[in-house]
Design an enzyme around this catalytic site. Structure first.
Site, PDB file in Angstrom:
ATOM      1  N   HIS A  95       0.880  -1.128  -0.052  1.00 14.84           N
ATOM      2  CA  HIS A  95       0.077  -0.112   0.027  1.00 14.84           C
ATOM      3  C   HIS A  95       0.957   1.190   0.009  1.00 14.84           C
ATOM      4  O   HIS A  95       2.073   1.485   0.735  1.00 14.84           O
ATOM      5  CB  HIS A  95      -1.043   0.132   1.226  1.00 14.84           C
ATOM      6  CG  HIS A  95      -1.689   1.252   1.187  1.00 14.84           C
ATOM      7  ND1 HIS A  95      -2.747   1.692   0.484  1.00 14.84           N
ATOM      8  CD2 HIS A  95      -1.681   2.277   2.209  1.00 14.84           C
ATOM      9  CE1 HIS A  95      -3.413   2.728   0.618  1.00 14.84           C
ATOM     10  NE2 HIS A  95      -2.705   3.210   1.807  1.00 14.84           N
ATOM     11  N   SER A  96       0.603   2.241  -0.764  1.00 20.34           N
ATOM     12  CA  SER A  96       1.447   3.420  -0.907  1.00 20.34           C
ATOM     13  C   SER A  96       2.763   3.267  -1.126  1.00 20.34           C
ATOM     14  O   SER A  96       3.155   2.569  -2.241  1.00 20.34           O
ATOM     15  CB  SER A  96       1.089   4.212   0.295  1.00 20.34           C
ATOM     16  OG  SER A  96       1.237   5.439   0.052  1.00 20.34           O
ATOM     17  N   MET A  97       3.518   3.499  -0.314  1.00 22.69           N
ATOM     18  CA  MET A  97       4.821   3.418  -0.589  1.00 22.69           C
ATOM     19  C   MET A  97       5.396   1.864  -0.583  1.00 22.69           C
ATOM     20  O   MET A  97       6.077   1.358  -1.305  1.00 22.69           O
ATOM     21  CB  MET A  97       6.066   3.879   0.716  1.00 22.69           C
ATOM     22  CG  MET A  97       7.450   3.692   0.466  1.00 22.69           C
ATOM     23  SD  MET A  97       8.372   4.105   1.967  1.00 22.69           S
ATOM     24  CE  MET A  97       7.948   2.832   3.069  1.00 22.69           C
ATOM     25  N   SER A 123      -1.686  -0.873  -3.962  1.00 21.74           N
ATOM     26  CA  SER A 123      -2.825  -0.099  -3.598  1.00 21.74           C
ATOM     27  C   SER A 123      -2.323   1.348  -3.107  1.00 21.74           C
ATOM     28  O   SER A 123      -1.350   1.491  -2.843  1.00 21.74           O
ATOM     29  CB  SER A 123      -3.232  -1.039  -2.305  1.00 21.74           C
ATOM     30  OG  SER A 123      -3.963  -0.111  -1.344  1.00 21.74           O
TER      31      SER A 123
END
Length: 261
Positions: A95-97, A123
């Site tokens: 997720h993200s990074m 994500s």
């Protein structure tokens, strides 16, 4: 959860036992995130999947270790520990990074043949080659706090706790530096593994076009799922996100299964 007994258990948290031979799902957190954030996901997917939540240095029980400020260094460290044990079939979820970390680990797995990569689930992150100039890591402490408060990814009580903030800010700053200074390798070969992208419909950091651009990094099947909510849409959509991950894993597994002659 397994007790820390070496590098593997230092980096990976297995919160629930898995069935014998269960496929691995390696879960990679967002900037400032830690393995326990994904505890509900791990519990929901076990024992069908062997869920390994990555614990980055510089937080929680690893707070005495320096956080990593270069994303490729972080990728290298996670990858080396991952392949230090038999990998078998594996899906990467970030997720993200963590989505960028997952992508770079996927590249290494495909280049080295160090594991049987079935697919990547990204994500809350624009495609790796979609660069945008960002400088959150250069802000003062109040500026970083304002950023994470705006994304609604941290509990308000934690933001009000001065001691917790003092412990968390170095890792947050390091993570933001790592992801904001990352650049995708120009002309990198696309992944052969399929990619699923999950995104929040009102994410201020990821436009629909940014999310769909992940299709350009794979020659395999591409799927895009959007959910109501912002950057941390999964906080309020855990059941739906869990179902989407399970569906993607099943699709990856079916695509990888040998076909009858």
């Amino acid at each position: 959860m397994s007790a820390a007994s070496g590098p593997y258990d230092t980096w990976f948290r297995r919160y629930e036992p898995a069935s014998p031979g269960a496929m691995k799902l390696v879960v990679l957190p967002h900037a400032g995130g830690s393995a326990p954030y994904f505890l509900p996901l791990a519990r929901a997917l076990a024992p069908e999947l062997d869920v390994l939540c990555v614990q980055y240095p510089g937080r929680l029980d690893r707070y005495r270790e320096p956080a990593v400020t270069e994303l490729r260094d972080l990728v290298d460290q996670v990858y080396r520990v991952l392949v230090s044990a038999p990998v078998g079939p594996v899906v990467l979820f970030g997720h993200s990074m963590g989505a960028v970390v997952a992508y770079e680990i996927a590249r290494r797995l495909e280049e080295s043949g160090g594991g049987r990569l079935l697919g990547v689930i990204a994500s809350g992150r624009r495609a790796p080659h979609r660069h945008r100039e960002e400088t959150v890591h250069l802000r003062d402490d109040d500026g970083i706090i304002a950023e994470i408060r705006g994304l609604s990814g941290t509990d308000a009580g934690a933001l009000a706790d001065e001691d917790l903030l003092r412990m968390a800010l170095p890792a947050l700053r390091a993570d933001y530096r790592a992801v904001e200074t990352y650049r995708a390798t120009p002309g990198a070969a696309p992944l052969s593994a399929p990619v699923t992208v999950l995104t929040g419909e009102s994410d201020p950091r990821v436009s629909p076009d940014d999310a769909r651009a992940w299709e350009e990094v794979t020659s395999g099947t591409f799927r895009l799922r959007s959910f109501p909510g912002g950057h941390f849409y999964l906080n309020d959509r855990q059941a739906e996100v869990t179902a989407a991950i399970r569906e993607s894993v099943d699709a990856f597994r079916s695509a990888a299964a040998p076909t009858s002659p």
